[in-house]
Design a protein around this motif. Sequence first.
Motif, PDB file in Angstrom:
ATOM      1  N   UNK A 191       0.826  -1.374  -0.091  1.00 20.37           N
ATOM      2  CA  UNK A 191       0.401   0.291  -0.096  1.00 20.37           C
ATOM      3  C   UNK A 191       1.133   1.083  -0.104  1.00 20.37           C
ATOM      4  N   UNK A 192       1.843   0.883   1.026  1.00 17.39           N
ATOM      5  CA  UNK A 192       2.988   2.305   1.049  1.00 17.39           C
ATOM      6  C   UNK A 192       3.763   2.520  -0.382  1.00 17.39           C
ATOM      7  N   UNK A 193       3.836   1.001  -1.019  1.00 13.91           N
ATOM      8  CA  UNK A 193       4.971   1.279  -1.666  1.00 13.91           C
ATOM      9  C   UNK A 193       6.397   1.612  -1.469  1.00 13.91           C
ATOM     10  N   UNK A 194       6.771   0.803  -0.565  1.00 14.65           N
ATOM     11  CA  UNK A 194       7.971   0.600   0.507  1.00 14.65           C
ATOM     12  C   UNK A 194       8.380  -0.899   0.041  1.00 14.65           C
ATOM     13  N   UNK A 195       9.448  -0.685   0.923  1.00 13.80           N
ATOM     14  CA  UNK A 195      10.093  -2.379   0.897  1.00 13.80           C
ATOM     15  C   UNK A 195       9.654  -2.953   2.348  1.00 13.80           C
ATOM     16  N   UNK A 196       9.540  -4.386   1.979  1.00 13.63           N
ATOM     17  CA  UNK A 196       8.512  -5.241   3.277  1.00 13.63           C
ATOM     18  C   UNK A 196       9.772  -4.924   4.510  1.00 13.63           C
ATOM     19  N   UNK A 219      14.909 -23.311   8.508  1.00 15.25           N
ATOM     20  CA  UNK A 219      14.198 -22.608   7.888  1.00 15.25           C
ATOM     21  C   UNK A 219      13.621 -20.824   8.226  1.00 15.25           C
ATOM     22  N   UNK A 220      13.608 -20.946   9.039  1.00 11.66           N
ATOM     23  CA  UNK A 220      12.816 -19.008   9.279  1.00 11.66           C
ATOM     24  C   UNK A 220      14.551 -18.418   9.331  1.00 11.66           C
ATOM     25  N   UNK A 221      15.526 -18.856   9.890  1.00 12.79           N
ATOM     26  CA  UNK A 221      17.012 -18.224   9.665  1.00 12.79           C
ATOM     27  C   UNK A 221      17.366 -18.114   7.761  1.00 12.79           C
ATOM     28  N   UNK A 222      16.526 -18.868   6.913  1.00 16.88           N
ATOM     29  CA  UNK A 222      16.973 -18.438   5.853  1.00 16.88           C
ATOM     30  C   UNK A 222      15.556 -17.697   5.139  1.00 16.88           C
ATOM     31  N   UNK A 223      14.902 -17.819   5.614  1.00 16.76           N
ATOM     32  CA  UNK A 223      13.708 -16.661   5.454  1.00 16.76           C
ATOM     33  C   UNK A 223      14.035 -15.579   5.611  1.00 16.76           C
ATOM     34  N   UNK A 224      14.633 -15.227   7.266  1.00 22.82           N
ATOM     35  CA  UNK A 224      14.844 -13.741   7.416  1.00 22.82           C
ATOM     36  C   UNK A 224      16.266 -13.076   6.445  1.00 22.82           C
ATOM     37  N   UNK A 225      17.521 -13.990   6.147  1.00 20.84           N
ATOM     38  CA  UNK A 225      18.000 -13.918   4.953  1.00 20.84           C
ATOM     39  C   UNK A 225      17.968 -13.447   3.941  1.00 20.84           C
ATOM     40  N   UNK A 228      14.598 -12.497   3.070  1.00 20.95           N
ATOM     41  CA  UNK A 228      14.150 -11.128   3.489  1.00 20.95           C
ATOM     42  C   UNK A 228      15.375  -9.980   3.247  1.00 20.95           C
ATOM     43  N   UNK A 229      15.694  -9.794   4.069  1.00 14.06           N
ATOM     44  CA  UNK A 229      16.616  -8.967   4.371  1.00 14.06           C
ATOM     45  C   UNK A 229      17.893  -8.529   4.493  1.00 14.06           C
ATOM     46  N   UNK A 230      18.349  -9.944   3.145  1.00 18.55           N
ATOM     47  CA  UNK A 230      19.983  -9.453   3.105  1.00 18.55           C
ATOM     48  C   UNK A 230      20.443  -9.319   1.784  1.00 18.55           C
ATOM     49  N   UNK A 261      13.603 -11.022  -4.895  1.00 16.24           N
ATOM     50  CA  UNK A 261      12.214 -10.562  -4.096  1.00 16.24           C
ATOM     51  C   UNK A 261      11.788 -11.314  -2.787  1.00 16.24           C
ATOM     52  N   UNK A 262      10.157 -10.931  -2.679  1.00 19.55           N
ATOM     53  CA  UNK A 262       9.270 -11.648  -1.509  1.00 19.55           C
ATOM     54  C   UNK A 262       9.140 -12.198  -2.017  1.00 19.55           C
TER      55      UNK A 262
END
Length: 654
Positions: free
Chosen positions: A310-315, A370-376, A378-380, A384-385
């Motif tokens: 909605x705000x057109x900003x990065x997740x 998998x959670x560690x992989x997801x954080x990597x 998404x953030x690093x 794309x999401x």
Amino acid sequence: MEKAVNQDEHTPDGHLKILEKYDTESRFRVFKNKKMTLVITLIAVGFSLYHLYTSVLGAPPTLKHRSIHVAFVLALIFLLYPARKKGSRSQLVWYDVILALLSVATSVYIFADYLGIIQRGGIPNNTDIVFGVLLVVLVLEAARRVTGWALPVLAVLFFLYALYGRNFSGIFRHRGYEWDMVVNQLYVTTEGIFGTAIGVSATYIFLFILFGAVLGRSGMGQFFNDFALAVAGHTKGGPAKVAVLASGMLGSINGSAIANVVTTGAFTIPLMKRIGYKNNFAGAVEATASVGGQILPPIMGAAAFIMAEVLSIPYSTVALAAILPAALYYLGIITQIHLRASKEGLEGIKRSELPKISEVMKERGHLFLPLVFLIYMLFFSGKTIIFAAFWTIIITVLVAQLRKTTRMSFKDIVGALEDGARSALSVAIACAAVGIIVGVATLTGFGLKLANGIVAIGGESLMLTLIFTMIACIILGMGLPSIPTYIITATMAAPALVKLGVEPFVAHMFVFYFGLFANLTPPVALAAFAAAGISGGSPMRTGFVSMKLAIAGFIVPYIFVYNNALLMIDTTFLEGAVVTLTSITGVIMLGISVERYYFVPLSWPLRIIMFLGSIMLITPNMLQDLAGLVILIIITILQWMKMKKNHQELTAAS
């Protein structure tokens, strides 16, 4: 409402009844006919596979892709959810088959006449109108079955406003729109039913719900419970801290506060009662912890993805900003839990009765990967999401195979695909229905008119406008799921805050928080009521105790509106570190003032002073921080001396 629940509800079947009572999306059909069960499985699995396919190889044009998503959702809802609460849960009626087929037809028509729709450029023909009206009716009926009456009734009111708003007086009057223009807006554009909300549902939200379903099939829920028990079960008030840890971790992923209350609460609430916590307090702990999962990164119950779109900003901007407020919320709960345990002499569970952390990690610790992989991702990773979500799902399946206790068979994988599709229905249909509201608001300019009205009522005062906005969000959230509540308040209420100079992202976070906390706010606190159903407490009293436990969540949004440093916006590392330390200290002081206990019971004058000091520390300001710290030091010394005196008197008396 005050009556405690029947003892029959304190059983697995009773917990299911509680879930169905407060969560309409759990009232689905369970077919006795194996062929019908197979049909549902095939459709649901096909739904999941379609989204996995499009996440890797790309989706069709926007309107086509979103129409397929909605068609799947509508068809499954009409096949799974009876029209009436007392309708058959084991047999399918003929008219639901027709409704499911008509749902598919609305998408088929878009595919069949896609070029014609594009070429007509907003001037609908009769066939467009017929299929548009059909889709609106189907969406409203499906939303009624899954979410209840509130959302479809609100959507109908907005539809009528579009048609008859020309007859209004004052700021809400508009030039008026004919039937065909309204239907065109809602059906063959990306401003109505197929708007941003359903677009996010058809991309990010579905994949992350599917990720949660895969984790569930791998035994992640059991891992969260065992891990929390091993870490906190032996501490003062241990089971309550276990509830906070397990429900927070699970709630961030599954996005359903009520379902989280029932599933995790069935395990944690009896443990809390066993060591001495009262019914209402035990239920409130589970309710506040479960609701808080939706403000906890990395997934935040899917709201972060909608906010980013909605705000057109990065997740990543949304998730990083949400970390400190979420941490303060949970710290406030744990502080009160610990102080209540200290005040009432409640101990934890014996270590001999608890799983060992080494054993838990050995059996299921790999599920953290998998959670560690997801954080990597998404953030690093810079990916794309959608790409991150797809590969996290694949990694989860592969990692689960590492141990026999978590290994997923082909049947488990198919079950996860079906679970993901089923779990996505409530969010997707809410997004489709809210598209009617947002579509009309866009067409008529209602959002801007309402924003002007709120500002006018608030008399240009930011504090009054915040209070009015908070009340509106809570009232709306009492009748709607959290995601449509956020979308509507972001469209209608957030612009009022923006007009008074609040940053758009901050305004959106503010309305999101208070729309969510309606789940804890009587008279309609659904998460608290569901928890009371398990604990045997009073629903209303559990709701009020929940509000007390969640007090940090009610205060922090006001603080970050006045100072964005809490959201780590435009702050240096040093500033961020100072804000983090002072706000943590302030929330602990807030918990002390609420529980009225610090080493020994706290007098009322000191309680009030401690409360004021906590607000000073939570508010990022150097002078106020110093004043708050002085208050904390003085009260700490006074309470320590009082505790020593009491101890000496007891020793002398003995």
